[in-house]
Scaffold this active site. Structure first.
Site, PDB file in Angstrom:
ATOM      1  CE  LYS A 258       8.771  17.855  -7.300  1.00  0.00           C
ATOM      2  NZ  LYS A 258       8.018  17.015  -6.863  1.00  0.00           N
ATOM      3  CD  GLU A 343      -1.329   4.888  -7.902  1.00  0.00           C
ATOM      4  OE1 GLU A 343      -1.044   6.123  -7.736  1.00  0.00           O
ATOM      5  OE2 GLU A 343      -0.865   4.229  -8.891  1.00  0.00           O
ATOM      6  NE  ARG A 371      -1.400   4.650 -11.564  1.00  0.00           N
ATOM      7  CZ  ARG A 371      -0.713   4.838 -12.871  1.00  0.00           C
ATOM      8  NH1 ARG A 371      -1.014   5.500 -13.704  1.00  0.00           N
ATOM      9  NH2 ARG A 371       0.640   4.298 -12.547  1.00  0.00           N
TER      10      ARG A 371
END
Length: 613
Positions: A258, A343, A371
């Site tokens: 990243k 979640e 979710r």
């Protein structure tokens, strides 16, 4: 930028000689740093997929072949290569280029939902559709990060993708070892072992597409190619070509970093500049914020609560920093749990912690709690468990657009039996309400606040039955009751000032707890000629709609009108601009109140005229 300027679509990219690709990758990085530093956005994830995206668009023929990005925040390079460089000047601004794939922008953007872990299920469905339609020569490519692969939906997708070996889907696993934070759990450890094992593709590649050594993916039934250096265009291109030619479900394991190629992002060990505001491109440094954010206020108070109560534990779904739990995790590492992008698991695990005598605080973005709704209802509320959900980015979030606005929580949570929800108007109320929430022992609580600076405190002039009276006109009739939910209290007070100057008597009340309706609120409404509710959530089923129903149930005949966000997917743009569009500024609220009063006067006059006839 000569090479980048020559690319108006993937066909141009495929015409470039391989020797030009490293230079093109350099131009793309320079372009991204220059433009995203002016607009803000997801810089680190896109710097990490430059070579991989170039390779995908050289091997596959989009949109004939379908390329799906999970979660979509790493699609800037894809946008550049599909002819949208000019749009980056307005990236994530109102009317400008979306920060995620957008079907309205390009035929190359297949999926625009930017919630994580969905790409493999989309790919499964697309592959089935291709098979049914006789389009066996077309490829479906799902690009998913190792962070998103921690989500349960991703595993459901993996399980179904190998159910039919003749349905070719290419899973490009972009493994950079993290989502926002480092990837957690057994998957993270397994991928680390694959990344660091001796040898790499193509040395460990066999003719049937299997790895020389077994791993998780081969055990599931995938062919496995990897690990592949994600910053080597040629290596990525060769691996993707091999995967395409296998005509079966394949995992191409690509390792990347990243922020690659931009030192400030590489040096940012916390998040590698995952998401940034405006920065100085030379240094990577952002301007200091003008005030304390809601998230920072929560972070401080959460640590204070944790110091006083050792039964309070914290749960994050891969975002300890953005949700304000990083400080708690640093101070109380044995009481903070990062469950990955999961979640549903976060909510159900919290239920287990509560059953075990703990008081869990689950901090997620408002839009991501959608979710876990089933777990909130059936695993937490049904058992009347003391779990506190803290919803950051509630209401309008701004530049991230429709899938990130937190506009559903007040509507969907209002139907959950036993759940109590609070909307603080300022920093002091956030601190107070967090403490009240974790003191609740007989059911779930919810605390919501926006992505913004908390602003100055708004003191109450009186308190009635747990509600705060923020303004009460003296020497005037009780014309209008404005019910202010959370951070829009400031705009409501501005509206009240305007209305008072025009001769209207106004009371402004902050219920503090907006789910369920305070039993005393209908009585307060009955003392006024008109009630207007104001919230930065959806009008459909929101706090205002619940108050209107409560008044009707109590026989209160005072008209109730609701101001809030429309039942629509709202575009990206500045938070205040979008609130103004929805009529939620001080001027617009006052204008709406005047209109409602005029309509009521006209209706009353019509009734009188009808009666006299």
């Amino acid at each position: 930028m000569a090479l980048l300027e020559s690319i108006r679509g993937p066909a141009d990219l495929r015409e470039l000689p391989e020797t030009d690709l490293p230079a093109l990758a350099g131009e793309i990085r320079e372009f991204l740093v220059r433009t995203v530093s002016r607009t803000g956005g997801h810089l680190g994830p896109n710097l990490g997929v430059v070579e991989l995206t170039v390779a995908m668009h050289r091997v596959f023929t989009s949109p004939r072949d379908r390329i799906i990005f999970d979660t979509g925040h790493q699609a800037y390079v894809h946008k550049l290569l599909t002819g949208r460089p000019e749009g980056f000047e307005g990236l994530r601004r109102r009317g400008g280029l979306s920060g995620y794939p957008s079907q309205a922008e390009s035929v190359h953007d297949v999926v625009e939902n930017s919630h994580a872990s969905t790409a493999l299920a989309y790919a499964d469905g697309l592959a089935k559709a291709n098979q049914r339609r006789g389009l066996a020569d077309r490829s479906v490519v799902a690009v998913i990060g190792d962070g998103a692969l921690t989500g349960g939906l991703a595993w459901e997708g993996l399980n179904n993708l190998v159910g039919a070996p003749d349905r070719p889907v290419i899973v490009v696993l972009n493994d950079n070892g993290r989502s926002y934070a480092p990837t957690v759990g057994g998957l993270g450890r397994h991928l680390h072992a694959l990344r660091t094992s001796p040898g790499s593709w193509p040395e460990h590649y066999t003719r049937d597409g299997s790895a020389a050594g077994d791993n998780l993916f081969t055990h599931l039934g995938f062919a496995y190619l990897g690990p592949v250096d994600g910053h080597d265009v040629s290596a990525c291109e060769r691996a993707l070509q091999a995967a395409r030619d296998l005509r079966r479900p394949v995992v191409v394991h690509v390792t990347s970093r990243k922020g690659h190629g931009y030192p400030p992002a590489e040096d940012d060990e916390a998040e590698h500049m995952h998401a940034i505001g405006k920065i100085d491109p030379a240094t990577g440094k952002a301007a200091k914020p003008s005030g304390m954010s809601w998230t920072k206020v929560f972070a401080e108070e959460m640590c204070a609560v944790g110091a006083e109560r050792d039964d309070v534990v914290a749960i994050t779904a891969a975002m300890p920093g953005p949700t304000g739990l990083a400080a708690f995790a640093e101070r109380f590492p044995d009481r903070a749990y990062d469950v990955g992008i999961a979640e549903q698991h976060a909510a159900c695990s919290a239920a287990g912690l509560a059953l075990g005598g703990m008081h869990p605080v689950v901090a997620v973005y408002s839009t991501f709690l959608n979710r876990a709704f089933d777990q909130v209802v059936m695993d937490v509320a049904l058992h009347r468990l003391p779990v506190t959900f803290v919803l950051d980015r509630a209401g309008i979030t701004g530049p991230d657009g429709p899938s990130h606005h937190g506009v559903w929580d007040l509507s969907i949570l209002g139907v959950v039996p036993g759940l109590r929800g609070a909307a603080p108007r300022d920093a002091t109320r956030l601190r107070e309400l967090l403490r009240e929430a974790v003191d609740v022992t007989d059911g779930p609580t919810v605390l919501r606040f926006p992505k913004a600076t908390a602003g100055p405190d708004i003191d109450a002039v009186a308190s009635v039955d747990g509600m705060d009276i923020l303004r009460r006109s003296r020497g005037r009739p009780l014309d209008v009751l404005i019910v202010a939910a959370g951070p829009l209290a400031g705009a409501c007070l501005q509206a009240a000032g305007i209305l008072e100057e025009q001769g209207t008597g106004v009371t402004v009340v902050d219920p503090r707890w907006v789910i369920p309706v305070n039993p005393a609120l209908p009585g307060l409404a009955a003392r006024h000629a008109l009630v207007v509710t104001v919230e930065d959530g959806g009008r459909t089923g929101g706090a205002g709609a619940r108050l209107a129903q409560a008044c009707a149930d109590a026989g209160v005949r005072t008209p109730v009108r609701n101001l809030g966000l429309p039942r629509a997917f709202l575009e990206h743009g500045d938070r205040q601009d979008l609130l103004d569009d929805a009529g939620l500024s001080g001027d617009r609220i006052a204008e709406a109140v005047r209109r409602y009063r005029a309509d009521l006067g006209t209706a009353a006059a019509a009734r009188v005229e009808t009666t006299t006839r």
